[in-house]
Design an enzyme around this catalytic site. Structure first.
Site, mmCIF file in Angstrom:
data_model
loop_
_atom_site.group_PDB
_atom_site.id
_atom_site.type_symbol
_atom_site.label_atom_id
_atom_site.label_comp_id
_atom_site.label_asym_id
_atom_site.label_seq_id
_atom_site.Cartn_x
_atom_site.Cartn_y
_atom_site.Cartn_z
ATOM 1 N N VAL A 199 0.644 -1.370 -0.056
ATOM 2 C CA VAL A 199 0.089 -0.053 0.109
ATOM 3 C C VAL A 199 0.693 1.271 -0.040
ATOM 4 O O VAL A 199 0.755 2.066 -0.961
ATOM 5 C CB VAL A 199 -1.072 -0.081 1.126
ATOM 6 C CG1 VAL A 199 -1.738 1.317 1.328
ATOM 7 C CG2 VAL A 199 -1.997 -0.933 1.055
ATOM 8 N N CYS A 258 -5.168 -10.085 2.525
ATOM 9 C CA CYS A 258 -6.257 -9.295 2.939
ATOM 10 C C CYS A 258 -7.509 -9.854 3.374
ATOM 11 O O CYS A 258 -7.891 -9.673 4.473
ATOM 12 C CB CYS A 258 -6.567 -8.340 1.815
ATOM 13 S SG CYS A 258 -5.078 -7.249 1.329
ATOM 14 N N ARG A 307 1.399 -15.187 1.015
ATOM 15 C CA ARG A 307 0.811 -15.277 2.188
ATOM 16 C C ARG A 307 -0.608 -15.829 2.269
ATOM 17 O O ARG A 307 -1.433 -15.324 1.336
ATOM 18 C CB ARG A 307 0.862 -13.717 2.636
ATOM 19 C CG ARG A 307 2.250 -13.320 3.213
ATOM 20 C CD ARG A 307 2.242 -11.880 3.516
ATOM 21 N NE ARG A 307 1.789 -11.049 2.592
ATOM 22 C CZ ARG A 307 1.550 -9.607 2.546
ATOM 23 N NH1 ARG A 307 2.092 -9.141 3.703
ATOM 24 N NH2 ARG A 307 1.322 -8.873 1.557
HETATM 25 C C1 UGA Z 1 -8.507 -7.484 -1.968
HETATM 26 C C2 UGA Z 1 -9.249 -6.520 -2.323
HETATM 27 O O1 UGA Z 1 -10.071 -7.068 -3.816
HETATM 28 C C3 UGA Z 1 -9.280 -5.170 -2.668
HETATM 29 O O2 UGA Z 1 -9.926 -3.858 -3.108
HETATM 30 C C4 UGA Z 1 -8.495 -4.611 -1.108
HETATM 31 O O3 UGA Z 1 -7.738 -3.495 -1.458
HETATM 32 C C5 UGA Z 1 -7.287 -5.703 -0.960
HETATM 33 O O4 UGA Z 1 -7.794 -6.773 -0.812
HETATM 34 C C6 UGA Z 1 -6.859 -5.058 0.571
HETATM 35 O O5 UGA Z 1 -7.537 -5.251 1.530
HETATM 36 O O6 UGA Z 1 -5.750 -4.616 0.363
HETATM 37 P P1 UGA Z 1 -6.343 -8.829 -3.218
HETATM 38 O O7 UGA Z 1 -6.201 -9.505 -1.792
HETATM 39 O O8 UGA Z 1 -5.320 -8.426 -3.728
HETATM 40 O O9 UGA Z 1 -7.380 -7.625 -2.943
HETATM 41 O O10 UGA Z 1 -7.026 -9.754 -4.079
HETATM 42 P P2 UGA Z 1 -8.356 -10.081 -4.683
HETATM 43 O O11 UGA Z 1 -8.123 -10.141 -6.052
HETATM 44 O O12 UGA Z 1 -9.394 -9.510 -4.069
HETATM 45 O O13 UGA Z 1 -8.341 -11.767 -4.492
HETATM 46 C C7 UGA Z 1 -8.439 -12.193 -3.168
HETATM 47 C C8 UGA Z 1 -8.958 -13.613 -3.134
HETATM 48 O O14 UGA Z 1 -9.913 -14.273 -3.520
HETATM 49 C C9 UGA Z 1 -7.643 -14.576 -4.072
HETATM 50 O O15 UGA Z 1 -7.477 -15.657 -3.258
HETATM 51 C C10 UGA Z 1 -8.488 -14.907 -5.345
HETATM 52 O O16 UGA Z 1 -8.127 -15.943 -5.966
HETATM 53 C C11 UGA Z 1 -9.996 -15.228 -4.564
HETATM 54 N N1 UGA Z 1 -10.934 -14.806 -5.721
HETATM 55 C C12 UGA Z 1 -11.479 -13.873 -6.153
HETATM 56 C C13 UGA Z 1 -11.798 -16.005 -6.115
HETATM 57 O O17 UGA Z 1 -11.318 -17.231 -5.624
HETATM 58 N N2 UGA Z 1 -12.830 -15.844 -6.984
HETATM 59 C C14 UGA Z 1 -13.196 -14.857 -7.387
HETATM 60 O O18 UGA Z 1 -14.212 -14.540 -8.291
HETATM 61 C C15 UGA Z 1 -12.467 -13.650 -7.020
#
Ligand code: UGA
Length: 433
Positions: free
Chosen positions: A13, A262, A329
């Site tokens: 961030v 996150c 992580r």
């Molecule tokens: C997430 C949020 O999307 C961001 O908006 C936020 O700022 C961030 O956390 C944070 O708090 O800093 P991030 O952890 O980078 O972002 O990843 P995401 O793209 O949101 O994915 C999170 C998890 O959900 C991953 O393991 C992904 O594989 C899973 N996921 C996501 C699914 O299994 N299915 C989906 O349809 C979408």
């Protein structure tokens, strides 16, 4: 209007915030107490893999707008606006550890000698802004005016620069008009909607958004179980659901469960915050539970497909918690691989970026230079993370390399009929196997 900005904490961030604000023309100092990290950054070596970050950092350091230092004292003196972007890691009970936020607030108070706007960007429990304000008031050496604000970050790893510069919305939680004006001056150039709220609401927006997205993912993963039990196809069901604008099509991909630093952390923290406030947020507890079970179910699918795991060699493709990042992580791959190792399997793994980090966590895995090398001599191929290069694999070649044509796809990357026509025993999520 150019601002003198300091960003405390050079993690995901902080680095993205600092470099993107410098890119707008502001003078930015990024501070971190990790000397090695600052030395690396000063040599343009990024401590994380994030597409585009290195270019933005380089461009702005060379333009004399972006600096990296360990000197918080000097940075506070030189900056009008101070963003706090330090880590808030989970404690053993799931609560966020806010000791770094307290420490930085104290240091800011001790070193400021004129008005400062202190903006929290780290994900924190609601009412942290109030604590920051109290800490600063307590530690000020003389009567100096200051404002505290909350400006949560919504960037996703892998697309963080784009998320920062083209956000769906910018949230600013303030108590005074003065703080609102400064933050709007900083963010207006992005031409994105800005929502101004009180500090508590801004803090809650972050936890609410992440928890809601995690809920979407767990809902779909639970749905995938019903699809498997009834012969329905989860991708078709979510396509049909997602076309309803009130639902939307994003975050409806069934898989092996969510991971990363996150969602699991923020969900646990939000459950704890609610508990402390006297509310049992059972819905979020179920989201956590479904997520854990989804990983267990995937491990069971691998066991079912291979019959016995002991002494089998399993090729695992994808280790990072999601594509386009080297972040491991809370990656589902860790629990999945650990379970297979425990059952006596040998693991050959490949990931485009995450192998260095993973080799420190799971040294017993054999790390390969390509998907084909991983598949060579393995008894099954398992997809855990949906890197786009896996979409382009030559499966005729893969089939020739595997001992047994077994493909277990945790991300529904391929068309089941095509895979079966190629002769694979193809197992995926939420569809008939
Ligand atoms: C997430 C949020 O999307 C961001 O908006 C936020 O700022 C961030 O956390 C944070 O708090 O800093 P991030 O952890 O980078 O972002 O990843 P995401 O793209 O949101 O994915 C999170 C998890 O959900 C991953 O393991 C992904 O594989 C899973 N996921 C996501 C699914 O299994 N299915 C989906 O349809 C979408």
């Amino acid at each position: 209007m150019v601002k003198r900005v300091c960003v405390v904490g050079s993690g995901y961030v902080g680095l993205v915030t600092g470099s993107c604000l410098a890119d707008l023309g502001n003078n930015v100092i990024c501070v971190d107490n990790d000397k090695k990290k600052i030395e690396m950054l000063n040599k343009f070596k990024m401590p994380i893999y994030e597409p585009g970050l290195e270019d933005v950092v380089k461009r702005n350091v060379e333009a004399g707008r972006l600096f990296f230092t360990t000197d918080l004292k000097d940075s506070v003196k030189k900056s009008e606006v101070i963003f706090i972007a330090v880590g808030t890691p989970p404690k053993a009970n799931g609560e966020a550890d806010l000791s770094c936020i307290e420490d930085v607030s104290k240091q800011i108070a001790l070193n400021m000698d004129e008005y400062r706007l202190i903006v929290d960007k780290s994900t924190v429990p609601v009412q942290t802004g109030q604590r920051v304000k109290e800490t600063i008031t307590r530690n000020l050496k003389k009567d100096i005016e200051f404002d505290v604000a909350s400006n949560p970050e919504f960037l996703k790893e892998g697309s963080a620069i784009n998320d920062f510069t083209r956000p769906d919305r910018i949230v600013i939680g303030v108590e005074t008009e003065r703080a609102a004006v400064i933050l709007k001056e900083i963010y207006n150039p992005f031409n994105s909607p800005i929502i101004t709220t009180d500090i508590q609401s801004a803090e809650l927006i972050k936890h609410a958004a992440n928890s809601f997205l995690a809920t979407k993912v767990s809902f779909v993963n639970a749905l995938s179980v019903i699809c498997e039990l009834t012969g329905a196809d989860v991708d078709k069901v979510t396509e049909g659901m997602g076309m309803d604008k009130r639902i939307g099509s994003s975050f409806l991909n069934a898989g092996v469960g969510f991971g990363g630093f996150c969602f699991p952390k923020d969900l646990a923290a939000f459950i704890k915050i609610s508990e402390k406030l006297g509310y049992d947020f059972k819905l979020l507890k179920a989201v956590e539970e479904i997520n854990k079970k989804q990983k267990d179910r995937f491990i069971k699918k691998i066991e079912d497909a291979l019959w016995n795991i002991k002494d089998k060699t399993i090729a695992v493709l994808g280790l990072s918690f999601k594509p386009n990042t080297d972040d491991i992580r809370f990656a589902p791959s860790i629990d999945i691989i650990k379970a297979l190792l425990r059952d006596g399997a040998g693991i050959r793994a490949y990931d485009p970026y995450a192998m260095d980090k993973m080799s420190q966590v799971l040294p017993e895995v054999k790390y390969c230079q390509s998907s084909y090398e991983a598949a060579d001599g393995a008894d099954a191929l398992v997809i855990v993370t949906e890197w786009s290069e896996f979409k382009e694999l030559d499966f005729v070649k893969i089939k020739g390399l595997l001992n047994d044509a077994i493909l277990i796809d945790g991300r529904n990357m391929y068309d089941p009929d095509s895979m079966r026509r190629l002769g694979f025993k193809y197992v995926c999520i939420g569809k008939k196997s």
